[in-house]
Design a protein around this motif. Sequence first.
Motif: not given
Length: 397
Positions: A72-86
């Motif tokens: 969950t934390e890794a997904t949130s970090i990726a989304v906050n960095n502008g990564v779509s649908a990680p």
Amino acid sequence: MSRLGNFSTLGNRLYSGETAVEVVGRRKRWFASFGIVLLLAVLGLGVRGLHFSVDFTGGSVLTVPTQSLSTTEATSIAVNNGVSAPVVQQLTVTTGGAGHEVTVTTPVISATTENTLKADLAKAAGISVNSITVQTVGASWGHQVSKDAIEALIVFLVLVTIYLAIFFEWQMAVAALASLLNVIVITVGVYAWSGLEVSPATVTGFLTILGYAIYDAVVVFDKIRENRKQFVDTDRLSYNRAANLAVNQTLMRSLNTSLIAVIPVIALMIGGVLSEAVVLQDIALALFVGIAAGTVSSILLAAPLLVWIKERNPSVAAHTAKMRAKAKKEAARAASGAEDAQVQQAVPVGAPDPGPVGAGTIKIAGRVPAPGSGTPQREVQPRGNQRPQPRSNKKKR
């Protein structure tokens, strides 16, 4: 024990025709069932779609060794960095001691975004940035993989169709191709509803199960061809009855072969779940669904569809009508003979007459004429019970 004994001899009874499972005669039911399953598969593709792995779409895979970072934390970090649908997964590894790894799969991103993402993931996991490994796959390479996979599938279907058309019949080739397409759509639909990624391992398993599916269909078609020469050409059975017999004769063989093939696949699937090896799960699911769908399609779809196509031929339709008329005559003759046998059993011919059945009746060949039938009626005295003749009053001289 008796049930086990009956089951062990079921294959012999099916092969000899002592018992039968009606498959061809219920083809409308099977066609409707497969139609519903195909509709669900298409809905899965339209609603959820397929999730292709980075090998097909191109992108980056960041592997973070950690004991504390959650998905969950890794997904949130990726989304906050502008990564779509990680796509984030957690794996258990034993390299260098027991631990965990979190993989973050992203689409194609810029080098700046990738570096920022690595720094944020390393900070959250409490490790150095150099501990994170990155595997980058170009979009052009993923496109080439997709193209090669589609070309391999098309070549396989074309070669199978040509083989069946040359060594069997074109009708069998059409039925087998329809069965294979059915297996393809069902397997793809299951992957769409499951949400699992389609990876190169999935394609490998996918092409493998097509071999199983065509094998079962070829076995059934070969037996149908043999039964046609033995029963149809000699006017002993119609084409649809000979085909249904062939399905029953190969039924146990197909089920046993598929069962033996699916046991190691189930073991592979369990091993993939326990070890959290996504690659094993992908290939095991493709094999399991494909073997199951291929077995059912070869039994309930390929043979009935072949019969439906063959009966569009006027000569086959005429022969089927001829055999049905012949069967009706034989059934009527058998019913008439059974009725005669019942009457003769009730009043055996030649047996002592037990006495008049009714006043003024006569029995002919064991039958009793109905009153008013116009048959001359006379009373027949039973043998051995003759009336005494009156003595003459005249004296002998």
